[in-house]
Design a protein around this motif. Structure first.
Motif, PDB file in Angstrom:
ATOM      1  N   LEU A   1      17.914  62.079 -28.968  1.00  0.00           N
ATOM      2  CA  LEU A   1      19.014  61.920 -28.011  1.00  0.00           C
ATOM      3  C   LEU A   1      20.360  62.014 -28.709  1.00  0.00           C
ATOM      4  O   LEU A   1      21.243  62.779 -28.311  1.00  0.00           O
TER       5      LEU A   1
ATOM      6  N   LEU B   1      20.741  65.725 -30.860  1.00  0.00           N
ATOM      7  CA  LEU B   1      21.028  66.933 -30.086  1.00  0.00           C
ATOM      8  C   LEU B   1      22.326  66.806 -29.287  1.00  0.00           C
ATOM      9  O   LEU B   1      22.999  67.803 -29.040  1.00  0.00           O
ATOM     10  N   THR B   2      22.676  65.567 -28.902  1.00  0.00           N
ATOM     11  CA  THR B   2      23.970  65.400 -28.227  1.00  0.00           C
ATOM     12  C   THR B   2      25.093  65.736 -29.209  1.00  0.00           C
ATOM     13  O   THR B   2      26.101  66.345 -28.845  1.00  0.00           O
TER      14      THR B   2
ATOM     15  N   THR C   1      24.976  67.928 -31.513  1.00  0.00           N
ATOM     16  CA  THR C   1      25.157  69.385 -31.699  1.00  0.00           C
ATOM     17  C   THR C   1      26.280  69.877 -30.796  1.00  0.00           C
ATOM     18  O   THR C   1      26.917  70.872 -31.084  1.00  0.00           O
ATOM     19  N   ASP C   2      26.490  69.175 -29.699  1.00  0.00           N
ATOM     20  CA  ASP C   2      27.611  69.522 -28.819  1.00  0.00           C
ATOM     21  C   ASP C   2      28.910  68.929 -29.353  1.00  0.00           C
ATOM     22  O   ASP C   2      29.848  69.655 -29.690  1.00  0.00           O
ATOM     23  N   TYR C   3      28.942  67.601 -29.526  1.00  0.00           N
ATOM     24  CA  TYR C   3      30.217  66.944 -29.829  1.00  0.00           C
ATOM     25  C   TYR C   3      30.806  67.345 -31.181  1.00  0.00           C
ATOM     26  O   TYR C   3      32.016  67.443 -31.334  1.00  0.00           O
TER      27      TYR C   3
END
Lengths: 106, 537
Positions: A80, A83-84, A86-88
């Motif tokens: 969780l 991978l979150t 990888t965006d931020y």
């Protein structure tokens, strides 16, 4: 099923440790550690959670299967967060690798 | 062949009175409690769908006002997903069958099993309350900041209802995992387990790992809405995309909570009605676990146009393509199982064929949506609506109906009229395609979802879709009638009307409260149809 019975003193010791860390959390909140504010608070919280899981929830004396199940929970937490991130952590990086605003046209 | 006798003593007549049902610890009775309540919610969700389709028969918003329409599709989604699809197969068929399939007397925690039903009812009551006092209009996705600061509808009671119901799902999953680990009959090794059990094991993992995340997310949403604590609303210093990350971390795997149990049903039925052992047992078993794990790695494909970074979008696009592999493994294995099999076109198998066709279309169109470029064109259009209905309705509900028809003789001890069941399966298949295939075209042409008006050139396809929905409604209603009819007038089924393998077919129909008179000892491999032959009765 673990047949291990923990002595009452263990529960009191862990309870004392949790109270100590709670006090520490409150105490640290009054000290400005700069960039370390968040990591220190998080480290204390993780230590407390670990104590609860290992001793209050008896995981330390449980079967390997129970330990695996607990580890799985944390593995998914890692997914969780990871991978979150990888965006931020990659916001503002354009596909050509350059840093900068994503908005190029108005 | 002599007509089998209806067993004098069984779980249905072991005790009497409403109290014996409401306080039962028997997994089979709890499954029936779920069956009744889940069917009520299905009817409610279907009613909302009917109003949506009725509104969309004309381009103008002449039946429902825009606000009312928003509430209709929101409540359709919430009721169907949280109160029908997620509990349907696990809480009904899983509850009924898992202990019997593994040779146990009950689930590991019978009281917790009953508690899960009560929690479901309490959560459902909150949501029903929200519906009755005016409904909610955020979409089933509750996107922030609209849900936390703008919507003036009943977001909080709905959210509380979903929060509570989540615990019902967690408890069911927990019960299944412990039961499958600890209560298997002697000789029933992991690789002798029915694939239905493997599928439910994988589903349970998702339920206990994913559901807490959506529970916390809904709680944070409630904290922001009720107390103004800034988490998701940018005006309060929050991040709306964070809500989407957290919401989809559960809600994408939730799709697999819906489809994996259906896949378990299909594995059982394909082997039985092809009279062959399942092709590639271990691949089918492990593909369930692979779906459960990979299903957690793909959530941000719902967010490609929500402002996530291009790098994250590429990662999630790649992973979304990867999750198609284990689903394809299953589909090819089912096809290989049927190859050169002695296929018996009994009514449950007709539903299975429906599942295979519709799920495949649903799965493959998912790949269109996983492609970054294509997704920008079809994001939030009817293409997406059609895609997920092919998975959830075409896949999950077809699997559910297949399972209900296959196991009905075991649950009730009676057969239903076969011809009507076949007619229902065909009506559902035809009605479903007529409803949802036009929506792929509408979406590709650019019709956005969640609007109650549309340009006149879209009307023909919308009318086709609404006409299909009426056929679909007929297809879903007929089983309700003939299954209820069969309770009294149906032919006595006997222990094993399909000549299937598995412990559940070795006990009487309906089973005793204890399931078996003595603990079975398993010496056979799963799906041993070569040895079993076509013995029926």
């Amino acid at each position: 099923m673990s047949g291990h019975v923990s002595p009452k003193s263990m529960y009191f010791t862990i309870f004392g440790a949790l109270m100590f860390f709670t006090a520490l959390t409150v105490g640290v909140a009054f000290v400005d550690l700069g960039h370390l504010n968040f990591p220190v608070a998080l480290a204390i919280a993780i230590t407390k959670a670990t104590l609860v899981i290992l001793f209050f929830m008896h995981v330390i004396h449980s079967s390997r299967l129970t330990k695996l199940i607990v580890a799985t929970g944390f593995f998914f937490l890692l997914i969780l967060f990871g991978l979150t991130m990888t965006d931020y952590l990659t916001r503002g990086i354009q596909p050509n690798g350059q840093k900068g605003s994503m908005i190029t046209q108005h | 062949m002599t007509t089998p006798a209806y067993p004098e003593l069984n779980y249905l007549n072991a005790t009497h009175g409403i109290r014996s049902w409401l306080l039962t610890k028997d997994h089979k009775r709890i499954a029936l409690l779920y069956l009744i309540s889940v069917t009520v919610f299905f009817g409610l969700g279907g009613m909302f769908a009917g109003l949506i389709r009725l509104e969309l028969t004309t381009p103008a918003g002449d039946l429902l006002a825009a606000d009312t329409y928003n509430k209709m599709f929101t409540m359709h989604g919430i009721v169907m997903i949280f109160f029908f699809l997620i509990p349907s197969i696990p809480a009904i068929l899983g509850n009924f069958l898992i202990p019997i399939m593994i040779g146990a007397k009950d689930l590991a925690f019978p009281r917790i099993n009953l508690l899960s039903w009560y929690i479901y009812i309490i959560g459902g009551s909150f949501t029903l309350y929200a519906i009755v006092v005016g409904g909610v209009d955020t979409g089933w996705t509750f996107y922030t900041p609209y849900s936390t600061s703008a919507s003036n509808t009943n977001v909080l009671p709905t959210g509380i209802g979903i929060f509570i119901t989540g615990f019902s799902s967690i408890l069911t999953g927990l019960n299944f995992i412990v039961t499958i680990h600890r209560m298997r009959a002697p000789g029933l090794t992991w690789f002798r387990l029915p694939l239905f059990v493997w599928a439910h094991y994988a589903t349970s993992l998702i339920q206990i790992l994913g559901t807490p995340v959506v529970a916390i997310t809904v709680l944070m949403l409630a904290a922001e809405r009720a107390f103004g604590i800034g988490i998701f609303n940018p005006a309060l210093g929050g991040d709306p995309v964070l809500f989407q990350h957290l919401f989809w971390f559960y809600s994408h795997p939730a799709v697999y909570i819906m489809i994996l149990p259906a896949m378990g049903v299909i594995s059982e039925l394909v082997a039985c009605f092809s009279r062959k052992p399942i092709f590639g047992y271990s691949f089918v078993a492990f593909s369930s676990l692979a779906i459960a794990v990979f299903g957690f790695l793909v959530w941000a494909h719902h967010m490609f146009v929500a402002g996530i970074s291009p790098y994250a979008a590429m990662v999630f696009s790649f992973l979304s393509f990867a999750v198609a592999i284990p689903s394809a493994v299953k589909t090819f294995n089912w096809a290989a199982t049927m190859y050169k099999g002695a296929i018996w076109l009994a009514s449950p198998m007709i539903f299975v064929f429906g599942f295979l066709g519709l799920f495949t279309i649903g799965g493959l169109t998912g790949l269109f949506l996983a492609s970054l470029g294509t997704d920008i064109h079809i994001h939030d259009t009817y293409f997406v609506v059609a895609h997920f209905h092919y998975i959830m309705v075409g896949g999950a509900i077809m699997g559910y109906l297949a399972g209900i028809h296959f196991y009905w003789p075991k649950i009730t001890g009676r057969m239903y009229p076969e011809a009507w069941a076949k007619f229902s399966a065909l009506a559902v298949f035809v009605g479903f395609n007529l409803t949802f295939f036009p929506q792929f075209i509408l979406g590709y042409m650019g019709m956005p979802r969640r609007y109650h008006t549309y340009p006149p050139e879209f009307q023909v396809l919308n009318v086709l879709s609404s006409a299909g929905a009426t056929i679909l409604a007929v297809g879903y209603s007929i089983p309700l009638i003939y299954l209820l009819w069969s309770l009294k007038y149906g032919k006595v089924a006997g222990n094993n009307p399909w000549g299937a393998t598995g412990l559940e077919w070795k006990t009487q129909s309906p089973p005793l409260t204890e399931n078996f008179t003595e603990t079975p000892i398993v010496t056979e491999e799963p799906y041993d149809y070569a040895r079993q032959g076509a013995h029926v009765g």
